[in-house]
Design an enzyme around this catalytic site. Sequence first.
Site, PDB file in Angstrom:
ATOM      1  N   ASP A  67       0.965  -1.072  -0.022  1.00  0.00           N
ATOM      2  CA  ASP A  67       0.006   0.101  -0.044  1.00  0.00           C
ATOM      3  C   ASP A  67       1.025   1.287  -0.148  1.00  0.00           C
ATOM      4  O   ASP A  67       0.808   2.151  -0.859  1.00  0.00           O
ATOM      5  CB  ASP A  67      -0.883  -0.106   1.088  1.00  0.00           C
ATOM      6  CG  ASP A  67      -2.031   0.820   1.319  1.00  0.00           C
ATOM      7  OD1 ASP A  67      -2.278   1.604   0.229  1.00  0.00           O
ATOM      8  OD2 ASP A  67      -2.657   0.737   2.238  1.00  0.00           O
ATOM      9  N   THR A  90      -1.024 -11.593   3.070  1.00  0.00           N
ATOM     10  CA  THR A  90      -0.071 -12.280   3.664  1.00  0.00           C
ATOM     11  C   THR A  90       1.369 -11.771   4.197  1.00  0.00           C
ATOM     12  O   THR A  90       2.017 -12.323   4.637  1.00  0.00           O
ATOM     13  CB  THR A  90       0.632 -13.570   2.710  1.00  0.00           C
ATOM     14  OG1 THR A  90       1.176 -12.665   1.695  1.00  0.00           O
ATOM     15  CG2 THR A  90      -0.656 -14.241   1.988  1.00  0.00           C
TER      16      THR A  90
HETATM   17  P1  ADP Z   1      -1.598  -7.027   3.894  1.00  0.00           P
HETATM   18  O1  ADP Z   1      -1.949  -5.926   4.809  1.00  0.00           O
HETATM   19  O2  ADP Z   1      -2.780  -7.488   3.039  1.00  0.00           O
HETATM   20  O3  ADP Z   1      -0.946  -8.375   4.509  1.00  0.00           O
HETATM   21  P2  ADP Z   1       1.303  -6.377   2.823  1.00  0.00           P
HETATM   22  O4  ADP Z   1       1.572  -5.033   2.087  1.00  0.00           O
HETATM   23  O5  ADP Z   1       1.689  -6.022   4.405  1.00  0.00           O
HETATM   24  O6  ADP Z   1      -0.449  -6.633   3.018  1.00  0.00           O
HETATM   25  O7  ADP Z   1       1.884  -7.562   2.234  1.00  0.00           O
HETATM   26  C1  ADP Z   1       1.183  -8.123   1.267  1.00  0.00           C
HETATM   27  C2  ADP Z   1       2.126  -8.827   0.392  1.00  0.00           C
HETATM   28  O8  ADP Z   1       2.822  -7.686  -0.643  1.00  0.00           O
HETATM   29  C3  ADP Z   1       3.626  -9.336   0.979  1.00  0.00           C
HETATM   30  O9  ADP Z   1       4.017 -10.415   0.553  1.00  0.00           O
HETATM   31  C4  ADP Z   1       4.514  -8.314   0.822  1.00  0.00           C
HETATM   32  O10 ADP Z   1       5.847  -8.861   0.813  1.00  0.00           O
HETATM   33  C5  ADP Z   1       4.078  -7.862  -0.749  1.00  0.00           C
HETATM   34  N1  ADP Z   1       4.780  -6.521  -0.813  1.00  0.00           N
HETATM   35  C6  ADP Z   1       5.335  -5.434  -0.173  1.00  0.00           C
HETATM   36  N2  ADP Z   1       5.566  -4.585  -1.179  1.00  0.00           N
HETATM   37  C7  ADP Z   1       5.410  -4.947  -2.258  1.00  0.00           C
HETATM   38  C8  ADP Z   1       5.831  -4.395  -3.682  1.00  0.00           C
HETATM   39  N3  ADP Z   1       6.191  -3.202  -4.016  1.00  0.00           N
HETATM   40  N4  ADP Z   1       5.449  -5.236  -4.646  1.00  0.00           N
HETATM   41  C9  ADP Z   1       4.685  -6.437  -4.468  1.00  0.00           C
HETATM   42  N5  ADP Z   1       4.406  -6.961  -3.353  1.00  0.00           N
HETATM   43  C10 ADP Z   1       4.916  -6.025  -2.498  1.00  0.00           C
END
Ligand code: ADP
Length: 173
Positions: free
Chosen positions: A36, A120
């Site tokens: 996010d 995740t």
């Molecule tokens: P949630 O709150 O839904 O768990 P997170 O952002 O904490 O969302 O994590 C969801 C996934 O996105 C994790 O596997 C994290 O490693 C991954 N993630 C974080 N930054 C990025 C990015 N720039 N591009 C793709 N995946 C990402």
Amino acid sequence: MLEDRFSIVVGDITQSRAEAIVNAANTTLLGGSGVDGAIHAAAGPGLLEECRTLGGCETGHAKLTGGYRLPSRYVLHTPGPIWRGGTAGEDALLAGSYLSSLRLAAEYGAKTVAFPSISTGVYHFPLERAARTATETILAFLREHPDMEITMACFDEPTKAAYERALAEYGAA
Ligand code: ADP
């Protein structure tokens, strides 16, 4: 082949060339950590301005905005479920996040969609279980939408491996 329209890659979703990328948002839609934060940082302040007009979003649903400075035309914001042990409807809510995002993409004519691994990260949904639910939902959608292509943009190799195992399990079914 269905699998030709479902790719699993390691990468930063903010660099994706997909017409729509999905944001694992929270219910405020006002930005957060993880993917996010990365999406808002890359898109620039216009994205937050538009998000402020949306009035939040329920878990398992999705809302669409423009992509601003991202290569993608659209961002689909979906709050995935926070893991509460597995008996609070988490699987159905996670499937809802994928399906709501895909339906919105189809409605807006986006034929290529990239997803992060929703829930995740800080929401602590167990990876293998999330990957199975996500893959099953995506494959069912692709069967109904022969003109669409979906990418899982995994942030690391273990995440990619989990989605590949899920694809091996559901791909032939
Ligand atoms: P949630 O709150 O839904 O768990 P997170 O952002 O904490 O969302 O994590 C969801 C996934 O996105 C994790 O596997 C994290 O490693 C991954 N993630 C974080 N930054 C990025 C990015 N720039 N591009 C793709 N995946 C990402």
